[in-house]
Design an enzyme around this catalytic site. Structure first.
Site, short mmCIF file in Angstrom:
data_model
loop_
_atom_site.label_atom_id
_atom_site.label_comp_id
_atom_site.label_asym_id
_atom_site.label_seq_id
_atom_site.Cartn_x
_atom_site.Cartn_y
_atom_site.Cartn_z
N ARG A 273 11.71 -5.89 4.74
CA ARG A 273 11.48 -4.47 4.44
C ARG A 273 12.47 -3.56 5.17
O ARG A 273 12.71 -3.71 6.36
CB ARG A 273 10.05 -4.15 4.86
CG ARG A 273 9.63 -2.73 4.64
CD ARG A 273 8.15 -2.62 4.57
NE ARG A 273 7.48 -2.77 5.86
CZ ARG A 273 6.16 -2.64 6.01
NH1 ARG A 273 5.39 -2.40 4.96
NH2 ARG A 273 5.61 -2.78 7.19
N ARG B 15 0.09 -8.79 13.79
CA ARG B 15 -0.51 -7.84 12.83
C ARG B 15 -1.32 -8.59 11.77
O ARG B 15 -2.37 -8.13 11.35
CB ARG B 15 0.59 -6.99 12.18
CG ARG B 15 1.16 -5.95 13.16
CD ARG B 15 2.49 -5.40 12.72
NE ARG B 15 2.42 -4.69 11.47
CZ ARG B 15 3.46 -4.56 10.63
NH1 ARG B 15 4.62 -5.10 10.91
NH2 ARG B 15 3.32 -3.88 9.53
N LYS C 201 0.83 -1.22 0.00
CA LYS C 201 0.00 0.00 0.00
C LYS C 201 0.86 1.27 0.00
O LYS C 201 0.62 2.19 -0.77
CB LYS C 201 -0.92 0.04 1.24
CG LYS C 201 -1.89 -1.12 1.35
CD LYS C 201 -2.88 -0.92 2.48
CE LYS C 201 -2.26 -0.90 3.87
NZ LYS C 201 -1.61 -2.17 4.28
N ARG D 283 -9.33 0.48 9.08
CA ARG D 283 -8.80 -0.85 9.42
C ARG D 283 -9.81 -1.68 10.19
O ARG D 283 -9.51 -2.83 10.52
CB ARG D 283 -7.57 -0.67 10.28
CG ARG D 283 -6.25 -1.06 9.62
CD ARG D 283 -5.17 -0.81 10.61
NE ARG D 283 -3.92 -1.43 10.33
CZ ARG D 283 -2.93 -0.86 9.66
NH1 ARG D 283 -3.07 0.32 9.14
NH2 ARG D 283 -1.78 -1.51 9.52
N ARG E 238 11.72 -1.25 10.48
CA ARG E 238 10.66 -0.81 11.39
C ARG E 238 10.63 -1.70 12.62
O ARG E 238 10.78 -2.91 12.51
CB ARG E 238 9.30 -0.88 10.69
CG ARG E 238 8.94 0.39 9.99
CD ARG E 238 7.68 0.24 9.17
NE ARG E 238 6.53 -0.32 9.90
CZ ARG E 238 5.30 -0.33 9.41
NH1 ARG E 238 5.05 0.16 8.21
NH2 ARG E 238 4.30 -0.85 10.09
P1 AMP Z 1 1.02 0.49 9.14
O1 AMP Z 1 2.21 1.35 8.91
O2 AMP Z 1 -0.17 0.92 8.31
O3 AMP Z 1 1.31 -0.98 9.00
O4 AMP Z 1 0.57 0.72 10.67
C1 AMP Z 1 1.45 0.41 11.74
C2 AMP Z 1 0.66 0.27 13.03
O5 AMP Z 1 0.01 1.51 13.34
C3 AMP Z 1 -0.46 -0.77 13.01
O6 AMP Z 1 0.02 -2.07 13.29
C4 AMP Z 1 -1.36 -0.24 14.12
O7 AMP Z 1 -0.84 -0.52 15.40
C5 AMP Z 1 -1.27 1.28 13.93
N1 AMP Z 1 -2.32 1.78 12.98
C6 AMP Z 1 -2.11 2.30 11.73
N2 AMP Z 1 -3.27 2.64 11.15
C7 AMP Z 1 -4.24 2.34 12.06
C8 AMP Z 1 -5.67 2.43 12.03
N3 AMP Z 1 -6.33 2.90 10.95
N4 AMP Z 1 -6.34 2.02 13.13
C9 AMP Z 1 -5.70 1.55 14.21
N5 AMP Z 1 -4.37 1.42 14.30
C10 AMP Z 1 -3.63 1.80 13.23
#
Ligand code: AMP
Length: 213
Positions: free
Chosen positions: A127, A171, A13, A88, A160
């Protein structure tokens, strides 16, 4: 253009959103990036978010819709946006629907980047981000010259904190349980487009553009 990119962690994404952002001159709104910025700023909220993110869990729906409401009111989102990592949960999807109706800014599409679960683990554990340019790379898939170029330029390949195997498996569980229902939410509204997201970044991007046309 107002679109959502849906897909499991590691489905690409962020990579695809960054390309689309350049081509269409609309911002990528990544809730993950926004939360990481909050963590880096060391605020009380940032510290709470860090604990949740390190556990691979989700920050609460109320907080997330508040963050999105503020962000899409920024001037750069006037002509559109690419949501990456939001919504999400089904609750976030229905909150977003109500918010966009209130603002009279309907969505154009929700695009699912579809990747087999077996591919995701390698994409996530491999990554890395270039500390100098922010470019996303992968130790398994990126050309060796590109990886070497980072260190030769004096940069580092940063991983990360939540890209370790334990957190990744939480996740992916959270994705299956809480985020997959969001796909149905948009399918029921006839707003879902699915893009087969395995293969090179260029190939997936071509498919994404075709789906958006
Ligand atoms: P990402 O970079 O999109 O994989 O997000 C990393 C982490 O941020 C996720 O594993 C969640 O802990 C938190 N996070 C990101 N977006 C959301 C969302 N829309 N709702 C809740 N937690 C989020």
């Amino acid at each position: 253009m107002r679109i959502i990119l849906l897909g499991a962690p590691g489905s690409g994404k962020g990579t695809q959103a960054k390309r689309l952002m350049k081509d269409r001159e609309i911002p990528q709104i990544s809730t993950g990036d926004m939360l990481r910025a909050a963590v880096a700023s060391g605020t009380e909220f940032g510290q709470k978010a860090k604990a949740i993110m390190d556990a691979g869990q989700l920050v609460s729906d109320d907080i997330m819709i508040g963050i999105i409401r503020e962000r899409i009111a920024e001037p750069d989102a006037e002509n559109g946006f690419i949501l990456d990592g939001f919504p999400r949960t089904s609750q976030q999807a229905s909150d977003l629907e109500a918010l966009l109706a209130e603002l009279d800014k309907p969505l154009d599409a929700a695009v699912l980047l579809d990747v087999d679960f077996s591919v995701l683990m390698k994409r996530l554990t491999g990554r890395r981000t270039c500390s100098l340019t922010g470019k996303l790379l992968n130790v398994y898939f990126s050309p060796q010259e590109e990886l070497d170029a980072v260190t030769e330029a004096g940069g580092e390949l940063i991983q990360r904190e939540d890209d370790n195997e334990d957190t990744i498996s939480s996740r992916l569980d959270v994705y299956r349980e809480q985020t997959e229902p969001v796909i149905e939410f948009y399918r029921e509204r006839d707003a879902l487009k699915t893009v087969q997201a395995e293969g090179s970044v260029d190939e997936v991007y071509e498919r994404l553009l075709a789906a958006l046309d």
